[in-house]
Design a protein around this motif. Structure first.
Motif, PDB file in Angstrom:
ATOM      1  N   LEU A   1      19.488 -22.550 -21.043  1.00  0.00           N
ATOM      2  CA  LEU A   1      19.535 -21.130 -20.668  1.00  0.00           C
ATOM      3  C   LEU A   1      20.002 -20.925 -19.237  1.00  0.00           C
TER       4      LEU A   1
ATOM      5  N   TRP B   1      19.181 -15.840 -15.824  1.00  0.00           N
ATOM      6  CA  TRP B   1      18.944 -14.445 -16.180  1.00  0.00           C
ATOM      7  C   TRP B   1      18.544 -14.296 -17.641  1.00  0.00           C
ATOM      8  N   SER B   2      18.435 -15.388 -18.364  1.00  0.00           N
ATOM      9  CA  SER B   2      17.953 -15.370 -19.748  1.00  0.00           C
ATOM     10  C   SER B   2      16.506 -15.847 -19.833  1.00  0.00           C
ATOM     11  N   SER B   3      15.823 -15.865 -18.720  1.00  0.00           N
ATOM     12  CA  SER B   3      14.464 -16.409 -18.681  1.00  0.00           C
ATOM     13  C   SER B   3      13.487 -15.634 -19.564  1.00  0.00           C
ATOM     14  N   THR B   4      13.836 -14.424 -19.952  1.00  0.00           N
ATOM     15  CA  THR B   4      12.951 -13.639 -20.818  1.00  0.00           C
ATOM     16  C   THR B   4      12.930 -14.168 -22.245  1.00  0.00           C
ATOM     17  N   LEU B   5      13.798 -15.119 -22.556  1.00  0.00           N
ATOM     18  CA  LEU B   5      13.835 -15.692 -23.903  1.00  0.00           C
ATOM     19  C   LEU B   5      12.808 -16.800 -24.105  1.00  0.00           C
TER      20      LEU B   5
ATOM     21  N   SER C   1      29.970 -20.373 -16.297  1.00  0.00           N
ATOM     22  CA  SER C   1      28.694 -20.678 -16.925  1.00  0.00           C
ATOM     23  C   SER C   1      28.226 -22.075 -16.549  1.00  0.00           C
TER      24      SER C   1
END
Length: 104
Positions: free
Chosen positions: A13, A16-20, A47
Motif C-alpha cells: 500500500l 495515503w491508502s492507510s485507511t485500508l 508509484s
C-alpha cells in the motif's frame, strides 16, 4: 515465508491508502516514531516506494497486533476458505478488467 493478508497489504500500500488496514497498523505508516514510517514517504516519484524490510514490518505490526479486533484477527489468518474466495474474486476481477482477454 508467506505473509498474512494484512501484512501483504502493508507491503504494497501507498501511505495515503492507510485507511485500508486497521487504524493501529495504518498509523505505523505515518507515525514519526514508527520504525517503518520511512518506507511510506508522503511524497514519492510515481508509484515507486522504498523497498520494505519485511522483517522490520513484521516486528512493527507484531507490537500492535493485540489492538486488532477479533474479526480483524480472523480475517488476517491464512485459512483455505479465505484463500479460495480471495483467489476466485481476484481472478474474476482480473478477467473483467483485461480488455483483450478472451474467455473460452
Amino acid at each position: 515465508m508467506q505473509l498474512l493478508p494484512l501484512e501483504q497489504l502493508m507491503s504494497l500500500l501507498l501511505p495515503w491508502s492507510s485507511t485500508l488496514v486497521p487504524l493501529s497498523w495504518g498509523n505505523l505508516m505515518s507515525d514519526s516514531n514508527s520504525t517503518i514510517a520511512k518506507f511510506y514517504p508522503s511524497m514519492c516519484k510515481g508509484s515507486a516506494l522504498p523497498f520494505l524490510d519485511e522483517d522490520l514490518m513484521k516486528d512493527a505490526v507484531k507490537a500492535v497486533y493485540d489492538q486488532l479486533t477479533d474479526e480483524e484477527k480472523e480475517r488476517n489468518t491464512d485459512t483455505e476458505k479465505y484463500r479460495q474466495v480471495t483467489n476466485y474474486l481476484l481472478l474474476g476481477n482480473t478477467i473483467r478488467a483485461t480488455p483483450f482477454c478472451v474467455v473460452y
